[in-house]
Design an enzyme around this catalytic site. Structure first.
Site, PDB file in Angstrom:
ATOM      1  N   ASP A  14       0.811  -1.224   0.000  1.00  0.00           N
ATOM      2  CA  ASP A  14       0.000   0.000   0.000  1.00  0.00           C
ATOM      3  C   ASP A  14       0.844   1.272   0.000  1.00  0.00           C
ATOM      4  O   ASP A  14       0.644   2.164  -0.822  1.00  0.00           O
ATOM      5  CB  ASP A  14      -0.936   0.036   1.210  1.00  0.00           C
ATOM      6  CG  ASP A  14      -2.020  -1.019   1.113  1.00  0.00           C
ATOM      7  OD1 ASP A  14      -1.669  -2.217   1.066  1.00  0.00           O
ATOM      8  OD2 ASP A  14      -3.201  -0.653   1.077  1.00  0.00           O
ATOM      9  N   ARG A  94       0.735   5.558  17.487  1.00  0.00           N
ATOM     10  CA  ARG A  94       0.292   6.501  16.444  1.00  0.00           C
ATOM     11  C   ARG A  94       0.626   7.955  16.722  1.00  0.00           C
ATOM     12  O   ARG A  94       1.132   8.653  15.845  1.00  0.00           O
ATOM     13  CB  ARG A  94      -1.211   6.346  16.157  1.00  0.00           C
ATOM     14  CG  ARG A  94      -1.619   4.994  15.575  1.00  0.00           C
ATOM     15  CD  ARG A  94      -0.666   4.469  14.551  1.00  0.00           C
ATOM     16  NE  ARG A  94      -1.165   3.311  13.833  1.00  0.00           N
ATOM     17  CZ  ARG A  94      -0.426   2.514  13.088  1.00  0.00           C
ATOM     18  NH1 ARG A  94       0.867   2.726  12.960  1.00  0.00           N
ATOM     19  NH2 ARG A  94      -0.966   1.501  12.451  1.00  0.00           N
ATOM     20  N   ASP A 123      -6.836   4.216  13.170  1.00  0.00           N
ATOM     21  CA  ASP A 123      -5.515   4.808  12.985  1.00  0.00           C
ATOM     22  C   ASP A 123      -5.550   6.114  12.175  1.00  0.00           C
ATOM     23  O   ASP A 123      -4.812   7.048  12.470  1.00  0.00           O
ATOM     24  CB  ASP A 123      -4.569   3.801  12.340  1.00  0.00           C
ATOM     25  CG  ASP A 123      -4.226   2.667  13.299  1.00  0.00           C
ATOM     26  OD1 ASP A 123      -4.190   2.931  14.511  1.00  0.00           O
ATOM     27  OD2 ASP A 123      -4.007   1.532  12.832  1.00  0.00           O
ATOM     28  N   SER A 174      -4.364  -8.978   8.847  1.00  0.00           N
ATOM     29  CA  SER A 174      -3.816  -7.627   8.895  1.00  0.00           C
ATOM     30  C   SER A 174      -3.135  -7.478  10.257  1.00  0.00           C
ATOM     31  O   SER A 174      -3.754  -7.682  11.298  1.00  0.00           O
ATOM     32  CB  SER A 174      -4.947  -6.614   8.724  1.00  0.00           C
ATOM     33  OG  SER A 174      -4.530  -5.366   9.197  1.00  0.00           O
TER      34      SER A 174
END
Ligand code: ARG
Length: 398
Positions: A14, A94, A123, A174
């Site tokens: 990605d 994050r 996120d 994931s």
């Protein structure tokens, strides 16, 4: 000259496609930034790959120390768990990543920041809100939220521009990992009735494989921060890594939950967080010895507020700073040792001691040396129960 953009680059498909897409679509010069929060990847390979797929510059930043001291340890002091189970590994990393992206954008004179998050998760919120609170002037681009490509289209796009596909066979899950834990979603896990298969775990042994023999550890804390294991002093990164291995070997720290996401959906989440599990249990045990009843009770409420706030991407707020100030203050006397027993998926606290312990043997004992004045209990009960007694007398019949 093209405008510069800083991209949070993971090395995956990605974000590799994103490098090219950001050039094509918006004409940006992309600076790739990969941040090491203890995810144990080959960062030199990732760094080179970013340049190969077209970034004008590629940086790898080791943020593990800052992550441990400024994010993980404050969360440990709070005993932070979202919805009772999730130790917030991803949620804590994050804001730190957002902060570093902003720092790099400033240093490089970039006008925009991009990340690889989709529009369905937490996120994106954490990144966007974090970046906005630190640098409201920077533009945020989230290619995966915009481009609307399926996995197949993504692969076609990669083929068209010579972007190498990941060599390792793609995991059906994931995954996000850092020092404080691993999260595994998608695939068969999307049915909450399915038991997580063994291949969804990699940090922890199954109960069957875990050793029969229990293992004992002694963890020393100073003001709420773990300092050593079995008398061996070590820095926070090493201590957490070691505990992930030791407790993971005993199958400790597997979590399977339905979680309320920030964007309104429930998701089935599985985590592995052996070190977090052990450290939170040990830290709580030390607090039970060194905090007064009211502190212990009120701090729990603060912890719940803190955990929600971290999950919800509000790290860079005055509210978070205020909560942390309170939590820090409670840790003044949370120093001492905790002994834990690790066996077959369980971490049991079996001993605790502190120079600041509020436990008094002479008050607690039922044996010789009892100093508790039992006769004082009579007067105490009389006044303590007085309102209840009066209310009972007057209102019970009515
Ligand atoms: N559900 C967890 C959270 O919201 C983990 C998210 C993992 N992120 C990811 N991109 N795989 O914090």
């Amino acid at each position: 000259m093209a405008e510069k953009l800083v991209l949070a680059y993971s090395g995956g498909l990605d974000t590799s496609v994103a490098v090219r897409w950001l050039q094509e679509k918006y004409g940006y010069d992309v600076i790739a930034v990969t941040i090491d929060v203890g995810n144990e990847k080959d960062f030199t390979v990732i760094k080179d790959k970013a340049l190969k797929v077209g970034a004008i510059k590629s940086l790898v930043i080791d943020a593990r120390k800052e992550f441990v001291n400024d994010y993980i340890f404050p969360a440990l002091k709070a005993n932070a768990l979202y919805e009772e189970y999730y130790p917030l590994a991803t949620a804590l990393a994050r804001p730190l990543i957002a902060k570093i992206l902003v720092d790099v954008a400033r240093a490089e004179g970039a006008k925009a920041i991009a990340h690889g998050c989709t529009g369905k998760g937490n996120d994106q919120v954490r990144f966007d809100v974090g970046i906005n609170s630190l640098a409201p002037d920077l533009k945020i681009v989230a290619p995966a939220r915009e481009w609307g490509m399926t996995r197949e289209e993504l692969i076609q796009y990669a083929a068209k521009y010579g972007i190498p596909l990941p060599i390792t066979s793609r995991s059906p899950y994931s995954i996000d990992e850092n020092l404080w834990g691993k999260s595994t979603e998608c695939g068969v896990l999307e049915d909450p009735w399915n038991e997580p298969p063994e291949d969804a775990c990699s940090w922890t042994k199954s109960l069957k494989e875990a050793p029969e023999e229990p293992e004992y550890l002694e963890i020393h804390f100073e003001q709420g921060i773990p300092q050593s294991i079995n008398g061996q002093k070590m820095d926070g990164i090493t201590l957490i890594k070691q505990l992930n291995e030791i407790a993971g070997n005993h199958g400790i720290g597997r979590i399977d939950m339905i979680e309320n996401r920030l964007v309104g959906i429930k998701s089935r989440e599985t985590y592995e967080a052996p070190a977090a599990h052990v450290l939170i249990a040990a830290h709580k045990a030390l607090e039970s010895l060194t905090l007064a009843k009211a502190q212990y009770r009120f701090k729990n409420m603060v912890a719940s507020e803190f955990s929600n706030l971290v999950y919800e991407g509000l790290w860079f707020t005055a509210h978070r700073e205020d909560l942390c100030a309170y939590i820090d203050s409670t840790q003044r006397f949370v120093s001492g040792d905790v002994r834990v027993k690790l066996n077959k998926g369980h971490c049991t606290v079996v001993g605790r001691r502190s120079a600041y312990s509020l436990y008094s043997h002479n008050l607690a004992t039922y044996a010789e040396g009892d100093e508790f004045d039992q006769s004082a209990a009579v007067g105490f009960i009389k006044l303590w129960g007085l309102p209840a007694k009066i209310q009972g007398q007057i209102q019970k019949e009515k």
